[in-house]
Design an enzyme around this catalytic site. Sequence first.
Site, mmCIF file in Angstrom:
data_model
loop_
_atom_site.group_PDB
_atom_site.id
_atom_site.type_symbol
_atom_site.label_atom_id
_atom_site.label_comp_id
_atom_site.label_asym_id
_atom_site.label_seq_id
_atom_site.Cartn_x
_atom_site.Cartn_y
_atom_site.Cartn_z
ATOM 1 C CG LEU A 62 -1.819 -1.468 1.257
ATOM 2 C CD1 LEU A 62 -2.652 -1.231 2.489
ATOM 3 C CD2 LEU A 62 -2.649 -1.460 0.044
ATOM 4 N N GLY A 63 0.372 2.250 -0.755
ATOM 5 C CA GLY A 63 1.175 3.582 -0.521
ATOM 6 C C GLY A 63 1.599 3.781 -1.895
ATOM 7 C CB CYS A 64 2.696 1.975 -4.844
ATOM 8 S SG CYS A 64 4.107 1.540 -3.943
ATOM 9 C CD GLN A 65 -1.349 7.289 -9.615
ATOM 10 O OE1 GLN A 65 -0.140 7.899 -9.363
ATOM 11 N NE2 GLN A 65 -2.354 7.724 -10.157
ATOM 12 C CB SER A 66 2.163 1.380 -9.868
ATOM 13 O OG SER A 66 2.326 2.528 -10.445
#
Length: 149
Positions: A62-66
């Site tokens: 979590l924490g990634c746009q991808s």
Amino acid sequence: MRVETSPPIFPLEPSAAEAQREIKEEFGFFSDWSERYQYLIDLGRKLPPFPDAWKTEENRLLGCQSLVWIVPRGDASRLDFEAISDSAIVSGLIYLALRVYSGRPAAEILATTPDYIGDIGLARHLSPTRSNGLAAILAFIQDTARSRA
């Protein structure tokens, strides 16, 4: 429950510091950022296949746009990571992070600042969302090392 995976894919330089030095040298061969982005994409293609069965919410970062999935294994004496993203550039960022940190003792991981990011200019040339994703990858690696140290 985390998945046990295949043997590490990265040729290990003698140390994380040496891996960072080699990354800096490699990126120094390119004269502009379009070439460096292409190199990042090429590096991302070198990541080993990541089975669909491992693409679970438990392994999702979590924490990634991808979309990024990462699987750690090992203990304080040696931690290995396997990861993949649905983004070509993020996969290249993963490759660089794993090259520096995967296959290292937890103590070395915790003692190694990701200097290569500044050394090759990534800090200035990544979009804010990619910077956040890279920070999430590095934080996961550090947190895993801390929990297993």
